[in-house]
Write a protein that holds these residues in place. Structure first.
Motif, PDB file in Angstrom:
ATOM      1  N   ARG A   1     100.522  86.063  47.054  1.00  0.00           N
ATOM      2  CA  ARG A   1      99.092  85.887  47.232  1.00  0.00           C
ATOM      3  C   ARG A   1      98.804  85.125  48.523  1.00  0.00           C
ATOM      4  NH1 ARG A   1      99.665  88.470  43.417  1.00  0.00           N
ATOM      5  NH2 ARG A   1      98.694  88.425  41.358  1.00  0.00           N
ATOM      6  N   ALA A   2      97.571  85.250  48.968  1.00  0.00           N
ATOM      7  CA  ALA A   2      96.966  84.319  49.914  1.00  0.00           C
ATOM      8  C   ALA A   2      95.742  83.755  49.200  1.00  0.00           C
ATOM      9  CB  ALA A   2      96.561  85.021  51.201  1.00  0.00           C
ATOM     10  N   ARG A   3      95.736  82.456  48.950  1.00  0.00           N
ATOM     11  CA  ARG A   3      94.711  81.828  48.101  1.00  0.00           C
ATOM     12  C   ARG A   3      93.987  80.730  48.868  1.00  0.00           C
ATOM     13  NH1 ARG A   3      94.350  80.545  42.187  1.00  0.00           N
ATOM     14  NH2 ARG A   3      93.003  78.712  42.059  1.00  0.00           N
TER      15      ARG A   3
ATOM     16  N   LEU B   1      94.775  89.678  57.023  1.00  0.00           N
ATOM     17  CA  LEU B   1      95.318  89.819  55.669  1.00  0.00           C
ATOM     18  C   LEU B   1      96.407  90.888  55.617  1.00  0.00           C
ATOM     19  CD1 LEU B   1      92.243  89.465  53.286  1.00  0.00           C
ATOM     20  CD2 LEU B   1      94.398  88.209  53.132  1.00  0.00           C
ATOM     21  N   ARG B   2      96.180  92.005  56.265  1.00  0.00           N
ATOM     22  CA  ARG B   2      97.190  93.062  56.269  1.00  0.00           C
ATOM     23  C   ARG B   2      98.500  92.549  56.870  1.00  0.00           C
ATOM     24  NH1 ARG B   2      95.416  98.759  56.428  1.00  0.00           N
ATOM     25  NH2 ARG B   2      93.249  98.885  55.762  1.00  0.00           N
ATOM     26  N   GLY B   3      98.379  91.792  57.961  1.00  0.00           N
ATOM     27  CA  GLY B   3      99.581  91.264  58.593  1.00  0.00           C
ATOM     28  C   GLY B   3     100.272  90.216  57.747  1.00  0.00           C
ATOM     29  N   ILE B   4      99.489  89.336  57.131  1.00  0.00           N
ATOM     30  CA  ILE B   4     100.069  88.253  56.338  1.00  0.00           C
ATOM     31  C   ILE B   4     100.674  88.786  55.047  1.00  0.00           C
ATOM     32  CG2 ILE B   4      99.478  86.193  54.989  1.00  0.00           C
ATOM     33  CD1 ILE B   4      97.387  85.586  57.222  1.00  0.00           C
ATOM     34  N   LEU B   5      99.965  89.712  54.398  1.00  0.00           N
ATOM     35  CA  LEU B   5     100.446  90.264  53.133  1.00  0.00           C
ATOM     36  C   LEU B   5     101.459  91.393  53.323  1.00  0.00           C
ATOM     37  CD1 LEU B   5      97.066  90.445  51.168  1.00  0.00           C
ATOM     38  CD2 LEU B   5      98.855  88.713  50.944  1.00  0.00           C
ATOM     39  N   ARG B   6     101.554  91.876  54.563  1.00  0.00           N
ATOM     40  CA  ARG B   6     102.463  92.989  54.886  1.00  0.00           C
ATOM     41  C   ARG B   6     102.164  94.191  53.985  1.00  0.00           C
ATOM     42  NH1 ARG B   6     104.872  88.252  54.155  1.00  0.00           N
ATOM     43  NH2 ARG B   6     105.744  87.172  55.953  1.00  0.00           N
ATOM     44  N   ALA B   7     100.885  94.544  53.917  1.00  0.00           N
ATOM     45  CA  ALA B   7     100.457  95.623  53.041  1.00  0.00           C
ATOM     46  C   ALA B   7      99.233  96.311  53.641  1.00  0.00           C
ATOM     47  CB  ALA B   7     100.117  95.083  51.654  1.00  0.00           C
TER      48      ALA B   7
ATOM     49  N   CYS C   1      88.944  82.287  46.442  1.00  0.00           N
ATOM     50  CA  CYS C   1      89.465  83.648  46.344  1.00  0.00           C
ATOM     51  C   CYS C   1      90.978  83.627  46.446  1.00  0.00           C
ATOM     52  CB  CYS C   1      88.973  84.525  47.506  1.00  0.00           C
ATOM     53  SG  CYS C   1      87.316  84.221  48.109  1.00  0.00           S
ATOM     54  N   ALA C   2      91.563  84.740  46.013  1.00  0.00           N
ATOM     55  CA  ALA C   2      92.970  85.017  46.286  1.00  0.00           C
ATOM     56  C   ALA C   2      93.091  86.503  46.590  1.00  0.00           C
ATOM     57  CB  ALA C   2      93.858  84.629  45.111  1.00  0.00           C
ATOM     58  N   TYR C   3      93.999  86.826  47.498  1.00  0.00           N
ATOM     59  CA  TYR C   3      94.239  88.210  47.883  1.00  0.00           C
ATOM     60  C   TYR C   3      95.712  88.519  47.668  1.00  0.00           C
ATOM     61  CZ  TYR C   3      89.829  87.343  50.310  1.00  0.00           C
ATOM     62  OH  TYR C   3      88.532  86.983  50.612  1.00  0.00           O
ATOM     63  N   GLY C   4      95.982  89.623  46.984  1.00  0.00           N
ATOM     64  CA  GLY C   4      97.357  90.024  46.730  1.00  0.00           C
ATOM     65  C   GLY C   4      97.588  91.453  47.154  1.00  0.00           C
ATOM     66  N   PRO C   5      98.794  91.771  47.633  1.00  0.00           N
ATOM     67  CA  PRO C   5      99.080  93.133  48.078  1.00  0.00           C
ATOM     68  C   PRO C   5      99.074  94.107  46.907  1.00  0.00           C
ATOM     69  CG  PRO C   5     101.093  91.843  47.996  1.00  0.00           C
ATOM     70  CD  PRO C   5      99.975  90.888  47.713  1.00  0.00           C
ATOM     71  N   THR C   6      98.733  95.333  47.184  1.00  0.00           N
ATOM     72  CA  THR C   6      98.843  96.389  46.180  1.00  0.00           C
ATOM     73  C   THR C   6      99.986  97.324  46.578  1.00  0.00           C
ATOM     74  OG1 THR C   6      97.155  97.652  47.389  1.00  0.00           O
ATOM     75  CG2 THR C   6      96.436  96.366  45.492  1.00  0.00           C
TER      76      THR C   6
ATOM     77  N   GLU D   1      94.304  93.495  46.640  1.00  0.00           N
ATOM     78  CA  GLU D   1      93.329  93.196  45.595  1.00  0.00           C
ATOM     79  C   GLU D   1      92.753  91.810  45.831  1.00  0.00           C
ATOM     80  OE1 GLU D   1      94.839  93.611  41.672  1.00  0.00           O
ATOM     81  OE2 GLU D   1      95.426  95.703  41.951  1.00  0.00           O
ATOM     82  N   THR D   2      91.502  91.667  45.429  1.00  0.00           N
ATOM     83  CA  THR D   2      90.796  90.403  45.602  1.00  0.00           C
ATOM     84  C   THR D   2      90.484  89.787  44.248  1.00  0.00           C
ATOM     85  OG1 THR D   2      89.752  91.255  47.613  1.00  0.00           O
ATOM     86  CG2 THR D   2      88.766  89.292  46.615  1.00  0.00           C
TER      87      THR D   2
END
Length: 235
Positions: free
Chosen positions: A118-120, A63-69, A106-111, A73-74
């Motif tokens: 998002r990654a959903r 997730l860190r690599g994909i979101l570049r963050a 779920c969805a994950y978004g960078p903060t 947040e979930t």
């Protein structure tokens, strides 16, 4: 997209710390369930959903690599029992040529939050004879991951896997693939999504799909092995 979406539990992850934030609902029923858990002081880890990302886990690294963050947040759309109930009901009612509506996980978004990035993740069923299980993505690349298969492009990953269900669902499960669908809106507008980036997306989709197969109790344990993604040549 699942029109039966009930509510969202927002969890803020910063670095390797996970804390419960608040529950916000779009329908009263799930809102009452989630808010009751929060009001009673129930730890987030005990609220049963499929979206927790552990510190130092493979999911967190991906997730860190994909979101570049460094933080994300979930958004939790459904609790585990709701996911299982929806997928079991859909499998009982599945036809012979069309995939079922997906159930949102779920969805994950960078903060800090950045627009639609998002990654959903969603899941559903598709008949094995349906064209919905055939490659169809523009600029998509096919893959195999320990027997699961599908395709991925810069924005989407579709993964199909055999899930042998117990009991009265055994027969319908033999004629269907469980599918996981991931959308990576974090990549919209980017031009640097190479094969390695697609493989990361596929690996994360695989790991999220594993949570679904575990929750459903797929007797063949199809995603038990660590994800090994093998790009396949175009047909």
């Amino acid at each position: 997209m699942d029109t039966r979406r009930a509510g969202r539990l927002h969890v803020l992850t910063s670095g390797r710390k996970v804390r419960k934030a608040f529950a916000r609902s779009t329908t009263a029923l799930l809102s009452m369930v989630v808010l009751a858990s929060c009001a009673s002081g129930e730890p987030e880890a005990k609220i049963e959903h499929l979206c927790t990302v552990g510190a130092a886990s493979e999911e967190e690294a991906l997730l860190r690599g994909i979101l570049r963050a460094d933080g994300f947040e979930t958004d939790v759309f459904h609790r585990t029992n709701r996911v299982v109930e929806s997928l079991e009901r859909d499998l009982r009612a599945i036809g012979s040529d069309k995939k079922t509506f997906s159930t949102s996980l779920c969805a994950y978004g960078p903060t800090p939050r950045a627009g639609v990035e998002r990654a959903r993740f969603e899941a559903g069923w598709v008949p094995r004879t349906s064209k919905d299980a055939e490659p169809s993505m523009a600029d998509g690349g096919r893959f195999d991951a320990n027997g699961a298969f599908g395709e991925s492009n810069y924005f989407l990953t579709n993964l199909f896997v055999r899930c042998d269900m117990p009991g009265d669902l055994a027969e319908p499960s033999k004629a269907a693939w469980l599918y996981a669908e991931a959308s990576y809106t974090v990549n919209i507008g980017r031009t640097d999504i190479d094969q390695a980036a697609k493989d990361r997306q596929t690996a994360l989709t695989y790991l999220m799909a594993r949570r679904v197969t575990d929750a459903l109790g797929c007797e063949n344990e199809p995603l038990a092995k660590p994800p090994v993604v093998k790009p396949l040549p175009a047909p």
